[in-house]
Design a protein around this motif. Structure first.
Motif, PDB file in Angstrom:
ATOM      1  N   TRP A  10      38.148 -10.843  26.164  1.00 44.34           N
ATOM      2  CA  TRP A  10      38.746 -10.812  24.823  1.00 44.34           C
ATOM      3  C   TRP A  10      37.849 -11.526  23.810  1.00 44.34           C
ATOM      4  CZ3 TRP A  10      40.088 -14.385  21.186  1.00 44.34           C
ATOM      5  CH2 TRP A  10      40.792 -13.892  20.076  1.00 44.34           C
ATOM      6  N   TRP A  17      35.756  -3.390  18.649  1.00 44.56           N
ATOM      7  CA  TRP A  17      37.097  -2.827  18.592  1.00 44.56           C
ATOM      8  C   TRP A  17      37.293  -1.822  19.722  1.00 44.56           C
ATOM      9  CZ3 TRP A  17      41.435  -4.379  16.946  1.00 44.56           C
ATOM     10  CH2 TRP A  17      42.510  -3.503  16.748  1.00 44.56           C
ATOM     11  N   TYR A  73      37.107  -7.594  14.687  1.00 53.82           N
ATOM     12  CA  TYR A  73      36.539  -7.670  16.028  1.00 53.82           C
ATOM     13  C   TYR A  73      35.103  -7.145  16.023  1.00 53.82           C
ATOM     14  CZ  TYR A  73      40.967  -8.841  18.272  1.00 53.82           C
ATOM     15  OH  TYR A  73      42.106  -9.491  18.665  1.00 53.82           O
ATOM     16  N   SER A 113      34.876  -9.460  22.893  1.00 51.45           N
ATOM     17  CA  SER A 113      35.225  -8.356  21.999  1.00 51.45           C
ATOM     18  C   SER A 113      35.497  -8.859  20.580  1.00 51.45           C
ATOM     19  CB  SER A 113      36.432  -7.588  22.534  1.00 51.45           C
ATOM     20  OG  SER A 113      37.621  -8.345  22.434  1.00 51.45           O
ATOM     21  N   ARG A 114      36.050 -10.049  20.483  1.00 55.13           N
ATOM     22  CA  ARG A 114      36.377 -10.600  19.161  1.00 55.13           C
ATOM     23  C   ARG A 114      35.136 -11.032  18.396  1.00 55.13           C
ATOM     24  NH1 ARG A 114      36.978 -12.302  14.775  1.00 55.13           N
ATOM     25  NH2 ARG A 114      38.644 -13.632  13.941  1.00 55.13           N
TER      26      ARG A 114
END
Length: 328
Positions: A272, A171, A168, A275-276
Motif C-alpha cells: 500500500w 493507482w 497515489y 502504491s501511495r
C-alpha cells in the motif's frame, strides 16, 4: 552462483499498452484494428487484452539486456506504427489519463467468464502492467525462490510507479487490490502446496480457473518461469529494462540465498505504501517493520543483488537505469 546455471538464465517481458485518441487523449476501443496490422516476429508476439483499448507485446526469452532492449523497442515501434494507421496513439502508463466509458469489449469464452465473475471490478478495468518472466529450472526451485522474493516486491512496485491519480503514485495497484487474493503471494512449502492454494481459491469461486491468480509474483501457468506482475506499465524502454534486470537478479540471488521471514500484514502495508508514494516518499521496511525512505530500500535491494548483477556485467547498467529513473 555458478552452481545454478539454469536459474535466471533467461528473461522476457510482457508490456501492456493503452490506445488513445490523439486529439482527446481518451482511451479508444481500437485494439482489434491495431492487432490486425501487427505480425508476430521471432522476437515478439502481440496479443489482445480484456479491454478493447489495450494491446500486449510479449518478448521471447532473452539472455542479455541488449537483446531484450532491442525486442522491446521494436515492439513499441511496431505498435505505434499500427496505431497511427488507424488514427490512434499509444500510451504506456499504468492507468488511463482519460478512460473510455465502455472499454471491455473483448470476445472469448475465458474473458466472458472473467466479466461474469468480477462484474463491476472489471467492466471499466484498463490497468496496464509490465510483467517480467525469469527462467527457472523446475517448479520446486521456483517455489523456493518465490518465497524469498516476497519482501522485495513492494520496492519493485515503488520503482515502477507510473499511474499517478487520486494522490497515489500507482493507482493501478489500488485498482488491482480489489481482486481476491491480490498482493504478495503466501509462503508455501512446495509446488504441491502452491497448486493447492490456487485450487482452493478456484473451489471457493474467487478464481476463474487454475491458470489465474492475482499475486504480484507467481509461477507462470504456461512457461517455466517466475512471473513478476507487480510493476506498472513502463513509460520507457529503460524503465522496463530496469524492472527486468532487478527481477532477474532477485531470482538468481534467491536461488542461493535465504531471506529472513516477514509478516503478511507488514507486506500488505508495504505494498500500500509503495502504491501511495512510489519512490518519492516513505516505504515500509518489511524486516524492521517501520517507515524508511523508499530510496533507502531501493539501495538495499541493489546491494542485495549486486553479486548477481556483477556476474552478468549488469551492475553499471542498473546504476545508470536508476539514475535515469530518478531524473523523471
Amino acid at each position: 552462483m555458478a552452481g545454478v546455471p539454469q536459474c535466471a538464465d533467461t528473461v522476457g517481458v510482457e508490456e501492456e499498452f493503452l490506445l488513445v485518441d490523439s486529439a482527446s487523449g481518451r482511451t479508444s476501443v481500437r485494439a482489434d484494428a491495431v492487432l490486425a496490422r501487427l505480425r508476430d516476429t521471432g522476437l515478439t508476439k502481440f496479443h489482445a487484452e480484456l479491454a478493447g483499448t489495450q494491446v500486449e507485446a510479449a518478448t521471447g526469452p532473452c539472455t542479455d539486456m541488449a537483446a531484450l532492449g532491442t525486442a522491446l523497442q521494436q515492439a513499441r515501434d511496431a505498435i505505434a506504427a499500427a496505431a497511427a494507421e488507424v488514427g490512434v496513439a499509444v500510451l504506456s502508463r499504468g492507468t488511463p489519463v482519460k478512460a473510455s466509458p465502455h472499454p471491455v469489449v473483448t470476445d472469448g469464452q475465458r474473458f466472458r467468464r472473467v466479466l461474469d465473475m468480477y462484474a463491476g471490478v472489471v467492466d471499466t478495468y484498463e490497468a496496464s502492467g509490465c510483467h517480467v518472466h525469469v527462467g527457472v529450472p523446475d517448479r520446486e526451485t521456483a517455489v523456493v525462490v518465490l518465497n524469498r522474493l516476497r519482501p522485495w516486491l513492494p520496492t519493485l512496485l515503488a520503482v515502477s510507479a507510473n499511474s499517478p491519480d487520486h494522490g497515489y503514485a500507482s493507482w493501478r495497484m489500488v485498482l488491482q487490490s480489489r481482486f481476491p487474493g491480490s498482493g504478495v503471494p503466501p509462503v508455501v512449502s512446495g509446488a504441491a502446496d502452491y497448486d493447492a492454494h490456487v485450487a482452493r481459491m478456484v473451489t471457493c469461486g474467487t478464481l476463474v480457473d487454475h491458470a489465474q491468480s492475482f499475486w504480484l509474483a507467481r509461477l507462470s501457468p504456461k512457461l517455466p518461469t517466475i512471473e513478476f506482475r507487480v510493476a506498472d506499465a513502463a513509460a520507457t524502454v529503460p524503465d522496463a529494462l530496469l524492472q527486468a534486470a532487478l527481477s532477474r537478479a532477485l531470482v538468481q540471488t534467491a536461488a542461493v540465498m535465504e531471506t529472513p521471514p516477514v509478516r503478511d500484514d507488514v507486506c500488505a502495508a508495504a505494498v500500500w505504501t509503495a502504491s501511495r508514494y512510489g519512490l518519492g516518499g516513505p516505504a515500509v521496511d518489511p524486516w524492521r517493520e517501520c517507515r524508511v525512505p523508499a530510496t533507502a530500500l531501493l539501495d538495499d535491494l541493489v546491494k542485495h543483488v549486486t553479486p548477481a548483477l556483477e556476474e552478468r556485467g549488469e551492475f553499471a547498467l542498473v546504476q545508470d537505469l536508476i539514475a535515469q529513473r530518478n531524473e523523471t
